[in-house]
Write a protein that holds these residues in place. Structure first.
Motif, PDB file in Angstrom:
ATOM      1  N   GLY A  67       0.787  -1.225   0.000  1.00 54.14           N
ATOM      2  CA  GLY A  67       0.000   0.000   0.000  1.00 54.14           C
ATOM      3  C   GLY A  67       0.817   1.272   0.000  1.00 54.14           C
ATOM      4  O   GLY A  67       0.290   2.352  -0.290  1.00 54.14           O
ATOM      5  N   ASP A  68       2.120   1.168   0.289  1.00 55.32           N
ATOM      6  CA  ASP A  68       2.974   2.359   0.335  1.00 55.32           C
ATOM      7  C   ASP A  68       3.690   2.629  -0.984  1.00 55.32           C
ATOM      8  O   ASP A  68       4.278   3.698  -1.158  1.00 55.32           O
ATOM      9  CB  ASP A  68       4.019   2.215   1.450  1.00 55.32           C
ATOM     10  N   VAL A  69       3.661   1.674  -1.915  1.00 50.44           N
ATOM     11  CA  VAL A  69       4.372   1.857  -3.193  1.00 50.44           C
ATOM     12  C   VAL A  69       3.917   3.126  -3.917  1.00 50.44           C
ATOM     13  O   VAL A  69       4.752   3.960  -4.304  1.00 50.44           O
ATOM     14  CB  VAL A  69       4.222   0.621  -4.103  1.00 50.44           C
ATOM     15  N   PRO A  70       2.606   3.338  -4.140  1.00 51.74           N
ATOM     16  CA  PRO A  70       2.218   4.550  -4.865  1.00 51.74           C
ATOM     17  C   PRO A  70       2.561   5.839  -4.129  1.00 51.74           C
ATOM     18  O   PRO A  70       2.753   6.881  -4.762  1.00 51.74           O
ATOM     19  CB  PRO A  70       0.699   4.389  -5.046  1.00 51.74           C
ATOM     20  N   THR A  71       2.657   5.780  -2.799  1.00 53.11           N
ATOM     21  CA  THR A  71       3.036   6.971  -2.038  1.00 53.11           C
ATOM     22  C   THR A  71       4.476   7.356  -2.333  1.00 53.11           C
ATOM     23  O   THR A  71       4.778   8.526  -2.616  1.00 53.11           O
ATOM     24  CB  THR A  71       2.856   6.724  -0.528  1.00 53.11           C
ATOM     25  N   TYR A  72       5.388   6.383  -2.281  1.00 54.11           N
ATOM     26  CA  TYR A  72       6.795   6.670  -2.570  1.00 54.11           C
ATOM     27  C   TYR A  72       6.974   7.160  -4.003  1.00 54.11           C
ATOM     28  O   TYR A  72       7.795   8.052  -4.267  1.00 54.11           O
ATOM     29  CB  TYR A  72       7.655   5.427  -2.329  1.00 54.11           C
ATOM     30  N   VAL A  73       6.210   6.571  -4.937  1.00 54.59           N
ATOM     31  CA  VAL A  73       6.338   6.978  -6.337  1.00 54.59           C
ATOM     32  C   VAL A  73       5.719   8.354  -6.559  1.00 54.59           C
ATOM     33  O   VAL A  73       6.299   9.199  -7.250  1.00 54.59           O
ATOM     34  CB  VAL A  73       5.698   5.924  -7.268  1.00 54.59           C
ATOM     35  N   SER A  74       4.566   8.620  -5.993  1.00 58.92           N
ATOM     36  CA  SER A  74       3.899   9.899  -6.234  1.00 58.92           C
ATOM     37  C   SER A  74       4.687  11.072  -5.653  1.00 58.92           C
ATOM     38  O   SER A  74       4.644  12.186  -6.193  1.00 58.92           O
ATOM     39  CB  SER A  74       2.482   9.887  -5.646  1.00 58.92           C
ATOM     40  N   SER A  95      -3.111  -3.198  -8.991  1.00 58.74           N
ATOM     41  CA  SER A  95      -4.031  -2.151  -9.446  1.00 58.74           C
ATOM     42  C   SER A  95      -5.130  -1.888  -8.426  1.00 58.74           C
ATOM     43  O   SER A  95      -5.736  -0.817  -8.419  1.00 58.74           O
ATOM     44  CB  SER A  95      -4.632  -2.516 -10.805  1.00 58.74           C
ATOM     45  N   ASP A  96      -5.389  -2.866  -7.539  1.00 50.25           N
ATOM     46  CA  ASP A  96      -6.367  -2.644  -6.476  1.00 50.25           C
ATOM     47  C   ASP A  96      -5.917  -1.516  -5.548  1.00 50.25           C
ATOM     48  O   ASP A  96      -6.730  -0.696  -5.110  1.00 50.25           O
ATOM     49  CB  ASP A  96      -6.575  -3.931  -5.670  1.00 50.25           C
ATOM     50  N   VAL A  97      -4.610  -1.478  -5.258  1.00 47.05           N
ATOM     51  CA  VAL A  97      -4.061  -0.416  -4.397  1.00 47.05           C
ATOM     52  C   VAL A  97      -4.173   0.936  -5.092  1.00 47.05           C
ATOM     53  O   VAL A  97      -4.501   1.950  -4.461  1.00 47.05           O
ATOM     54  CB  VAL A  97      -2.593  -0.724  -4.031  1.00 47.05           C
ATOM     55  N   HIS A 153      -6.180   4.087  -3.414  1.00 43.39           N
ATOM     56  CA  HIS A 153      -5.490   5.282  -2.915  1.00 43.39           C
ATOM     57  C   HIS A 153      -5.581   6.481  -3.856  1.00 43.39           C
ATOM     58  O   HIS A 153      -5.423   7.620  -3.414  1.00 43.39           O
ATOM     59  CB  HIS A 153      -4.026   4.950  -2.618  1.00 43.39           C
ATOM     60  N   GLN A 154      -5.808   6.234  -5.147  1.00 46.02           N
ATOM     61  CA  GLN A 154      -6.036   7.328  -6.101  1.00 46.02           C
ATOM     62  C   GLN A 154      -4.924   8.380  -6.064  1.00 46.02           C
ATOM     63  O   GLN A 154      -5.192   9.592  -6.059  1.00 46.02           O
ATOM     64  CB  GLN A 154      -7.382   7.996  -5.804  1.00 46.02           C
ATOM     65  N   LEU A 155      -3.671   7.948  -6.042  1.00 42.63           N
ATOM     66  CA  LEU A 155      -2.545   8.874  -6.026  1.00 42.63           C
ATOM     67  C   LEU A 155      -2.061   9.148  -7.451  1.00 42.63           C
ATOM     68  O   LEU A 155      -2.232   8.319  -8.352  1.00 42.63           O
ATOM     69  CB  LEU A 155      -1.409   8.307  -5.176  1.00 42.63           C
ATOM     70  N   PRO A 156      -1.447  10.316  -7.662  1.00 46.50           N
ATOM     71  CA  PRO A 156      -1.044  10.711  -9.031  1.00 46.50           C
ATOM     72  C   PRO A 156       0.236  10.010  -9.492  1.00 46.50           C
ATOM     73  O   PRO A 156       1.332  10.565  -9.417  1.00 46.50           O
ATOM     74  CB  PRO A 156      -0.829  12.223  -8.903  1.00 46.50           C
ATOM     75  N   SER A 208      -4.355  -6.754 -11.112  1.00 41.42           N
ATOM     76  CA  SER A 208      -3.070  -7.386 -11.436  1.00 41.42           C
ATOM     77  C   SER A 208      -1.959  -6.398 -11.116  1.00 41.42           C
ATOM     78  O   SER A 208      -2.209  -5.212 -10.869  1.00 41.42           O
ATOM     79  CB  SER A 208      -3.017  -7.796 -12.915  1.00 41.42           C
ATOM     80  N   ALA A 209      -0.725  -6.880 -11.118  1.00 41.43           N
ATOM     81  CA  ALA A 209       0.418  -6.018 -10.804  1.00 41.43           C
ATOM     82  C   ALA A 209       0.658  -5.023 -11.941  1.00 41.43           C
ATOM     83  O   ALA A 209       0.561  -5.369 -13.113  1.00 41.43           O
ATOM     84  CB  ALA A 209       1.660  -6.867 -10.576  1.00 41.43           C
ATOM     85  N   ARG A 210       0.992  -3.793 -11.568  1.00 44.74           N
ATOM     86  CA  ARG A 210       1.259  -2.741 -12.551  1.00 44.74           C
ATOM     87  C   ARG A 210       2.623  -2.105 -12.284  1.00 44.74           C
ATOM     88  O   ARG A 210       3.006  -1.895 -11.123  1.00 44.74           O
ATOM     89  CB  ARG A 210       0.193  -1.643 -12.486  1.00 44.74           C
ATOM     90  N   LEU A 211       3.316  -1.776 -13.367  1.00 41.80           N
ATOM     91  CA  LEU A 211       4.509  -0.947 -13.266  1.00 41.80           C
ATOM     92  C   LEU A 211       4.039   0.494 -13.292  1.00 41.80           C
ATOM     93  O   LEU A 211       3.320   0.898 -14.211  1.00 41.80           O
ATOM     94  CB  LEU A 211       5.458  -1.218 -14.434  1.00 41.80           C
ATOM     95  N   VAL A 212       4.414   1.259 -12.282  1.00 48.02           N
ATOM     96  CA  VAL A 212       4.004   2.657 -12.205  1.00 48.02           C
ATOM     97  C   VAL A 212       5.236   3.546 -12.175  1.00 48.02           C
ATOM     98  O   VAL A 212       6.340   3.111 -11.837  1.00 48.02           O
ATOM     99  CB  VAL A 212       3.123   2.928 -10.961  1.00 48.02           C
ATOM    100  N   GLY A 213       5.041   4.799 -12.555  1.00 53.10           N
ATOM    101  CA  GLY A 213       6.147   5.735 -12.594  1.00 53.10           C
ATOM    102  C   GLY A 213       5.765   7.088 -12.031  1.00 53.10           C
ATOM    103  O   GLY A 213       4.589   7.449 -11.973  1.00 53.10           O
ATOM    104  N   HIS A 214       6.781   7.838 -11.616  1.00 49.91           N
ATOM    105  CA  HIS A 214       6.577   9.214 -11.148  1.00 49.91           C
ATOM    106  C   HIS A 214       6.407  10.094 -12.388  1.00 49.91           C
ATOM    107  O   HIS A 214       7.313  10.156 -13.238  1.00 49.91           O
ATOM    108  CB  HIS A 214       7.804   9.662 -10.336  1.00 49.91           C
ATOM    109  N   PRO A 215       5.258  10.754 -12.556  1.00 50.44           N
ATOM    110  CA  PRO A 215       4.975  11.475 -13.799  1.00 50.44           C
ATOM    111  C   PRO A 215       6.046  12.479 -14.211  1.00 50.44           C
ATOM    112  O   PRO A 215       6.461  12.511 -15.374  1.00 50.44           O
ATOM    113  CB  PRO A 215       3.635  12.169 -13.499  1.00 50.44           C
ATOM    114  N   LEU A 216       6.524  13.287 -13.272  1.00 53.89           N
ATOM    115  CA  LEU A 216       7.531  14.293 -13.622  1.00 53.89           C
ATOM    116  C   LEU A 216       8.844  13.640 -14.034  1.00 53.89           C
ATOM    117  O   LEU A 216       9.490  14.069 -15.002  1.00 53.89           O
ATOM    118  CB  LEU A 216       7.763  15.245 -12.449  1.00 53.89           C
ATOM    119  N   SER A 217       9.239  12.578 -13.319  1.00 48.77           N
ATOM    120  CA  SER A 217      10.474  11.867 -13.683  1.00 48.77           C
ATOM    121  C   SER A 217      10.379  11.278 -15.074  1.00 48.77           C
ATOM    122  O   SER A 217      11.358  11.278 -15.836  1.00 48.77           O
ATOM    123  CB  SER A 217      10.759  10.756 -12.669  1.00 48.77           C
ATOM    124  N   MET A 218       9.192  10.780 -15.443  1.00 50.70           N
ATOM    125  CA  MET A 218       9.020  10.220 -16.769  1.00 50.70           C
ATOM    126  C   MET A 218       9.104  11.316 -17.836  1.00 50.70           C
ATOM    127  O   MET A 218       9.679  11.104 -18.912  1.00 50.70           O
ATOM    128  CB  MET A 218       7.672   9.494 -16.880  1.00 50.70           C
TER     129      MET A 218
END
Length: 261
Positions: A54-61, A72-74, A78-81, A182-192
């Protein structure tokens, strides 16, 4: 140095394998004796942060990690950017409503108005019941939500289900499915957006590996589907690199035998 947030638990092993395909060796995190929460790759190009799912999207956002792997459930909860980059094709499960097998409820709309529903995913649950126009009282629990109906604290639960064994062993049954995860690869928008090519290279390699894994699963269960591979690859828009890597990974002998089952 590129920082990747990896979730401890069920997604970790497959996550490490996906990054290995991109040339990043995070295998040290799988060592049962490892106690480090920040683990660099031997090549020094990247490091992994071992965090709760549950903390993965927080560190990335917040940009503390440029990439991460999370269910993708997380993300829905959490609806983080964060930027959703690749569906990795593992960690499959479903978000479901479940009740006691003896309750008599056959669907969510059978639940009485204003009844209690226990869940770790209260945002997802609220969206679902609001869409049904069914008012319920949501009870947030952090674990073992199955105990809600068992103890009588709640009429139902909303939780992730993989095989359904935990529900069955505790006398519960699914009555509705909210969505698949399912599992998703996510990225920090500005870094991308500011990427100099290093992140894109990793993402492309992981996407190619995920496509190959998907195709391998298809022909494993439906061998005749090998003849459809060129059409599937063309539709994916990655025909040439994926086809070349399949030939290298599987070899012409395997491909020929699968085509002639």
């Amino acid at each position: 140095m590129i920082t990747v947030a990896l979730a401890k638990g069920a997604l970790l092993k497959d996550s490490v394998a996906r990054f290995a395909a991109a040339g990043l060796d995070f295998s040290a995190v799988l060592d049962k004796d490892n106690r480090q929460l920040m683990v660099p790759t031997p090549c020094g190009r990247a490091r992994a942060l071992l965090v709760r799912n549950g903390d993965v999207p927080t560190y990335v956002s917040y940009g503390q990690a440029q990439l991460g792997v999370v269910g993708s459930d997380v993300l829905k909860e959490h609806q983080l950017p964060v930027a959703q980059l690749v569906d990795l094709g593992f960690g499959g499960c479903r978000m479901s409503v479940a009740v006691k097998a003896t309750s008599g409820y056959q669907r969510a709309l059978d639940l009485p108005a204003h009844c209690r529903v226990a869940s770790k995913f209260t945002h997802c649950a609220r969206e679902y019941f609001d869409a049904l126009d069914l008012p319920v009282e949501l009870v947030h629990l952090n674990g073992s939500v199955e105990l809600g109906p068992i103890t009588g604290m709640s009429e139902a639960i909303v939780d992730l289900v993989a095989t359904g064994r935990t529900l069955r062993d505790n006398g519960l049954v699914e009555i509705e499915e909210l969505f698949r995860s399912s599992a998703r690869l996510v990225g920090h928008p500005l870094s991308m957006r500011l990427d100099d090519g290093a992140l894109t290279e990793i993402v492309t390699a992981i996407r190619t590996d995920a496509d190959i894994a998907m195709l391998f699963n298809i022909v494993t269960f439906v061998p005749q589907a090998m003849c459809w591979i060129p059409m599937i690859l063309s539709g994916c828009g990655v025909a040439k690199p994926v086809a070349e890597k399949i030939m290298r990974s599987w070899g012409p002998t395997i491909l020929f035998s699968l085509c002639h089952v």
